[in-house]
Design an enzyme around this catalytic site. Structure first.
Site, mmCIF file in Angstrom:
data_model
loop_
_atom_site.group_PDB
_atom_site.id
_atom_site.type_symbol
_atom_site.label_atom_id
_atom_site.label_comp_id
_atom_site.label_asym_id
_atom_site.label_seq_id
_atom_site.Cartn_x
_atom_site.Cartn_y
_atom_site.Cartn_z
ATOM 1 N N HIS A 1 30.313 34.068 39.799
ATOM 2 C CA HIS A 1 31.017 35.232 39.251
ATOM 3 C C HIS A 1 32.527 35.021 39.302
ATOM 4 O O HIS A 1 33.164 35.391 40.299
ATOM 5 C CB HIS A 1 30.697 36.470 40.094
ATOM 6 C CG HIS A 1 29.325 37.015 39.907
ATOM 7 N ND1 HIS A 1 29.027 38.005 39.001
ATOM 8 C CD2 HIS A 1 28.162 36.710 40.514
ATOM 9 C CE1 HIS A 1 27.732 38.295 39.071
ATOM 10 N NE2 HIS A 1 27.186 37.529 39.981
ATOM 11 N N CYS B 1 25.849 35.205 35.413
ATOM 12 C CA CYS B 1 24.715 35.575 36.263
ATOM 13 C C CYS B 1 23.586 36.159 35.412
ATOM 14 O O CYS B 1 22.942 35.431 34.674
ATOM 15 C CB CYS B 1 25.190 36.533 37.360
ATOM 16 S SG CYS B 1 24.058 36.614 38.761
ATOM 17 N N GLU C 1 34.776 36.740 38.006
ATOM 18 C CA GLU C 1 35.480 38.033 38.103
ATOM 19 C C GLU C 1 35.602 38.517 39.545
ATOM 20 O O GLU C 1 36.358 39.429 39.826
ATOM 21 C CB GLU C 1 34.777 39.083 37.225
ATOM 22 C CG GLU C 1 33.508 39.717 37.804
ATOM 23 C CD GLU C 1 32.249 38.883 37.640
ATOM 24 O OE1 GLU C 1 32.361 37.667 37.326
ATOM 25 O OE2 GLU C 1 31.140 39.420 37.839
#
Lengths: 229, 81, 733
Positions: A203, A86, A205
């Site tokens: 993302h 990002c 994560e």
């Protein structure tokens, strides 16, 4: 395996990615302040998501000039894997480690939701634990994720097999309808020439823990640990 | 002196904000609005007093930070304090 | 005393919002005429916003204590123990007027302000919520306001990196001239690292940190003195502009400072900025403050003492440090590129003495400033409760399924996805229940515990009957937390009303408080923080009474929580709670009959508690696969939302009960839950034993909503109707 997460003023996914890295590596990554001159010895450098310098001027523009980034660029050029997520992807384009630029979403709105991605290749350190052409579900959360490069650059990226992920439908077909930001050729992430620097808007994560509703991001961290341990 | 810097998108680069402005103007009843392009305007106060060296400084500022040369152009004017 | 001393005219006093009696009181306190700065300071300290002068007497009646409560109202935010040495700190606050004037910045600074209230106490903000109320969709300003407010909330929260996980959005013509933007923040702290605002100790450094001070937000009315400054417009933006990047740095810097042992007291500069923060800190510490305004970091040139004391520039804090720790603190703020300046010292004089350019601009007794604000018991007339409407008296619709489709595709009940997809609701990596369920749930970082949070109030009920409406708002918050599997802990309230000087408005306020008090008591759900926003009216038209309730609950183990999604075919659907088919003030009546009439549904608090306790037990025992409370729109809406959330259809059992079918399906009786379970029999017998009404209402399965004798409604069609209204509305011109 040693990993370093670079923290800029305004980074806000630094802790999130550190949690995912620790779960995969079994040890905490180093959190490195942007004002440092050198990155500690690392097998992996992560540029996390967030709003470095508030995204003022242009996303990533000011953080790209942080002292630490000179060393990050140097190491990336020597082959240390770098993952930019990002705002980290913004930084990679602003420093020139990756071509192109991320513009304002075509909708002009911030968008936070799960999207489907097609894994374009699984022969890099980032994607070995995925299947080629696998469709994975990963969240996006950005205002400026609209990947833009001139036609020649896009052709080169595709010719060199450097598109990492594309926004796609459930069948794995890249499509404008599945594209949350209007990026060219539905690009969600790209590699450098060597395949050692990855920038992506989604993302991983954020879906690497079953409690959060999915684990499609986990194989990326598993891949890195498998390749770099 | 003061530098008045304009950052604009290069021709051919999609400008969704400009497009939205054009639509909004149309909706407000402004007919005959063609293409709309938006950009940034930045004022920088400089300690420099010499025009030539100020120009060099501003050029360098634009290229290094203020504009993203992949998609943006810049232009500027210098004004004596 | 000041060279700029303006003559104290009645006009100047009135422009500062002080009544002649209040001004007399000020003269008595000072024993002389005030300086312009002193007048400004008193006017903001005695403003409704800071002094709660119209509401205090009633707010005091709300229960605020419980074994879980560490700190109730009176500090920046409420603090509740969640065990294991941790506490949840939360508060909700209004930013209504600024958001109407400039929706983006108004909403953004509302979010920023409430986060500062929370992290100033030592908590890391972990979740934001907001309760938004706009005018009718067809009102000329509504679309623009929705767009700006949503963007502002996202713009601020997303950048700071705190997930916006829940809230509510309503449309009602009652808010055409006054929208409501109520922002709530939930934070997490260690119980041994909680910070308060009492500046105890003499000779301690008073430190200003954060952004520089500009002329932001200095109230128009207080600025009208022409002799004070001439070219006023250019200099005086009354709209504050938020800087979320600085807020993020301020959070990190403050938490870093708090980790050490250097802070005596800390307070954010919110409304009335430097004035209220310094008065509050000095008063609570029983000390005086000497402030040197020459040391205040300013963004603009030539700012006066008056302007500096009243500025509402954002992202600023005032800290009283332990002596000798200035350098350590300074290094932290410099690392985060924030201003740090020692602006004063605590004294034993008990006075707030403000100097600027070598002149004393104000010299006032702290105690009187803080405590002497007038307190009014304004006249009030109770709202006459409307008559009950019998279910039989409300005509049935031509088609029940058409009514379902109308309601689900209406602005009242349509999906809010368009809103929450613009909010980063996942950052921080602990959002274990995303928006769209009864309550949002965030995990307590590094543990298996969860914090559930919700915002609730039904203004049309409060309008019809403030007491029942106030009760219902608290009960619904409790119910939503329960439906997620949480133990409800405590609430924060944001009381939005019209002009309290009108007895009927004051009556609404008193009624809502009374209802809230009953519910808080019956449910052991104390009020730990809150905010009052009065004078929400335009041209004599007040907003509907809107006591927004923010509730927080604790989930001991997130493996045992519930959501609304129907996940499995062939499960039994049960309705817990009594059925009366109450259609008064219902959305069914509003949408199908285009009127609002009758009494709102009453809340039986004893039954409420009993039913909720059983539901929570069932969730903890993993007896249920989905839970949803029945609220706006009634039973059919509740089960349809469950079906859409899980992508699983359902068939409703042929109803044999006494109520008209439409009243059974659309009645808004309170205290009810729908649950889905693999085995219903055991639950039915447990409910009956506990004295709770229970009925098997249907079975899950298929991809339609099936009601006996009606054309089945495909989920896809319902989903399209439900999802399309808001994006379609927002994209049309």
């Amino acid at each position: 395996m040693k990993a370093s997460v670079i923290v800029f003023p305004g980074s806000n996914c630094d802790r999130d990615v550190a949690v995912s890295l620790e779960a995969a590596m079994g040890e905490k990554p180093a959190m490195v302040w942007h004002g440092e001159a050198d990155v500690p010895a690392s097998d992996l450098i992560v540029l996390p998501g967030g709003f470095s310098y508030g995204d003022y001027l242009r996303s990533g523009a000011m953080a790209a000039h942080s002292p630490i980034m000179r060393d990050v660029v140097k190491r990336a050029k020597k082959g240390t894997p770098v993952l930019g997520i990002c705002n980290g992807f913004h930084l990679l384009t602003e420093t020139g480690l990756l071509p192109g630029v991320l513009m304002r979403n075509a909708s002009l709105k911030f968008v936070c939701k799960d999207v489907l991605l097609k894994v374009m290749r699984n022969d890099t350190d980032f994607t070995r634990s995925y299947d080629e052409d696998e469709v994975i579900r990963i969240p996006v959360a950005h205002h400026d994720g609209n990947y833009f490069a001139d036609g020649e650059t896009l052709d080169r990226l595709e010719g060199e097999n450097r598109v990492a992920f594309r926004y796609c439908d459930a069948s794995g077909t890249p499509s404008d309808d599945a594209n949350p930001n209007g990026s060219q050729r539905n690009i969600a992430g790209i590699y450098n020439e060597a395949g050692t620097v990855l920038g992506l808007m989604p993302h991983p994560e954020r879906l690497a823990d079953p409690a959060l509703g999915g684990t499609d991001g986990k194989p990326m961290f598993a891949s890195l640990v498998g390749a770099l341990h | 002196m003061k530098a008045r810097i304009k950052i604009t998108l290069k021709e051919g680069v999609l400008d969704p904000q400009g497009k939205a402005i054009a639509n909004a103007l149309g909706a407000l009843g402004f007919d005959g609005v063609g293409d709309v392009r938006q950009g940034k305007y930045i004022e920088v106060e400089l300690k420099e007093s010499e025009r030539a060296s100020a120009e060099k400084t501003v050029e360098s500022m634009c290229k290094q930070l203020l504009a993203n040369m992949v998609i943006e152009n810049y232009s500027y004017e210098l004004e004596d304090a | 005393m000041s060279a700029q001393a303006a003559a104290m005219t009645p006009e100047l006093v009135a422009e500062h919002g002080l009544s002649p009696e209040e001004y007399e009181r000020l003269l008595a306190i000072l024993g002389r005429e005030p300086s312009i700065t002193e007048l400004g300071v008193f006017s903001v300290m005695w403003s409704e916003h800071c002094s709660y002068k119209s509401s205090k007497v009633w707010l005091k009646t709300l229960p605020t204590e419980g074994p879980q409560v560490i700190c109730g109202p009176g500090e920046n935010a409420g603090i509740v123990d969640i065990g294991d040495g941790q506490a949840v700190i939360f508060k909700m606050e209004s930013h209504n007027h600024p958001s109407f004037i400039e929706p983006y910045q108004g909403a953004a600074t509302g979010v920023g302000g409430i986060m500062r209230d929370v992290f100033t106490m030592g908590a890391r903000p972990i979740a934001n919520l907001n309760a938004l109320r706009f005018g009718a969709p067809d009102h000329a300003k509504t679309r623009h306001l929705v767009s700006g407010v949503v963007e502002g909330i996202g713009g601020y929260g997303n950048c700071v990196g705190v997930p916006t996980v829940g809230g509510e959005v309503n449309f009602d013509p009652g808010y055409n001239g006054n929208i409501l933007v109520n922002a709530m923040c939930v934070g997490l702290a260690d119980t041994d690292k909680i910070f308060y605002s009492a500046a105890r100790g003499i000779g301690l450094p008073v430190v200003y940190v954060g952004s520089k001070t500009g002329r932001d937000g200095i109230h128009g009315a207080t600025m009208a003195s022409a002799e004070f400054d001439d070219d006023s417009d250019e200099k005086r933006p009354t709209v504050q502009v938020g800087d979320p990047f600085t807020e993020k740095l301020l959070i990190e810097a403050c938490l870093e400072l708090m980790a050490g042992d250097t802070i005596i007291a800390i307070q954010d500069m919110g409304a009335a900025g430097l004035t209220s923060s310094s008065v509050e800190m000095a008063d609570k510490g029983g000390v005086g403050f000497d402030l040197d305004l020459d040391k205040v970091p300013c963004r603009e040139e030539g700012m006066t003492a008056y302007e500096m004391m009243l500025s509402e520039s954002q992202e600023r804090m005032l800290i009283v440090l332990k002596p000798g720790s200035e350098d350590k603190a300074r290094a932290i703020f410099e690392k985060w590129e924030l201003d740090f300046s020692v602006v004063g010292i605590t004294t034993d004089t008990g006075r707030l003495i403000v100097t600027h350019s070598g002149r004393v601009e104000a010299d006032m007794p702290v105690k009187m400033l803080a405590d002497s604000a007038p307190e009014y018991k304004r006249p009030w007339t109770p709202t006459e409760p409307p008559a009950l409407i019998e279910p039989e008296d409300v005509p049935a619709p031509n088609s029940l399924t058409d009514a379902l489709e109308t309601l689900m595709g209406s602005p009242h009940l349509c999906s809010r996805r368009w809103v929450w997809e613009q909010y980063d609701h996942m950052v921080m990596g602990d959002t274990v229940r995303r928006p769209g369920s009864d309550a949002a749930v965030v995990r307590v970082h590094g543990t298996d515990k969860g914090l559930a949070a919700t915002c609730d109030v039904t203004p049309r009920y409060c309008t019809a009957d403030p007491v029942e409406g106030g009760k219902q708002a608290v009960a619904e918050a409790w119910r939503n937390l329960t439906a997620s599997g949480a133990d409800p802990l405590a609430i924060t309230d944001c009381m939005n009303f019209g002009n309290p000087e009108r007895p009927e408005i004051m009556g609404q306020f008193v009624g809502c408080i009374e209802g809230m008090r009953e519910a808080v008591e019956a449910l052991d759900f104390p009020v730990v923080s809150g905010n009052v926003s009065l004078y929400n009216e335009t041209n004599g038209v007040a907003i509907p009474p809107t006591p927004a309730i923010g509730g927080v609950g604790l989930i001991p183990d997130i493996a045992y929580m519930a959501d609304i999604a129907l996940k499995h075919e062939g499960e039994t659907l049960l309705l817990l709670g009594a059925e009366c088919g109450h259609l008064g003030q219902s959305l069914f009546m509003e949408m199908m009959q285009e009127k609002r009439e009758g009494a709102p549904p009453p809340v039986d608090l004893a039954l409420e508690r009993k039913t909720g306790d059983l539901v929570r037990t069932l969730i903890r025992e993993k007896c249920v696969s989905a839970v949803h409370d029945v609220s706006d729109g009634g039973l059919l809406i509740a089960v349809s939302e469950m079906a859409l959330a899980g992508g699983t259809g359902l068939t409703l059992t042929d109803y044999k009960g006494p109520l008209p079918l439409h009243a059974m399906l659309f009645g808004e009786d309170q205290g009810r839950y729908v649950i889905a379970a693999a085995k219903g029999d055991d639950i039915i017998s447990r409910a009956k034993t506990a004295g709770i009404s229970v009925r098997e209402i249907g079975e899950t399965g298929g991809n339609m909503i099936r009601i006996a004798g009606e054309e089945p409604v495909p989920l896809q069609r319902l989903r399209d109707l439900h999802e399309d209204w808001l994006p379609h509305y927002m994209s049309s011109q």
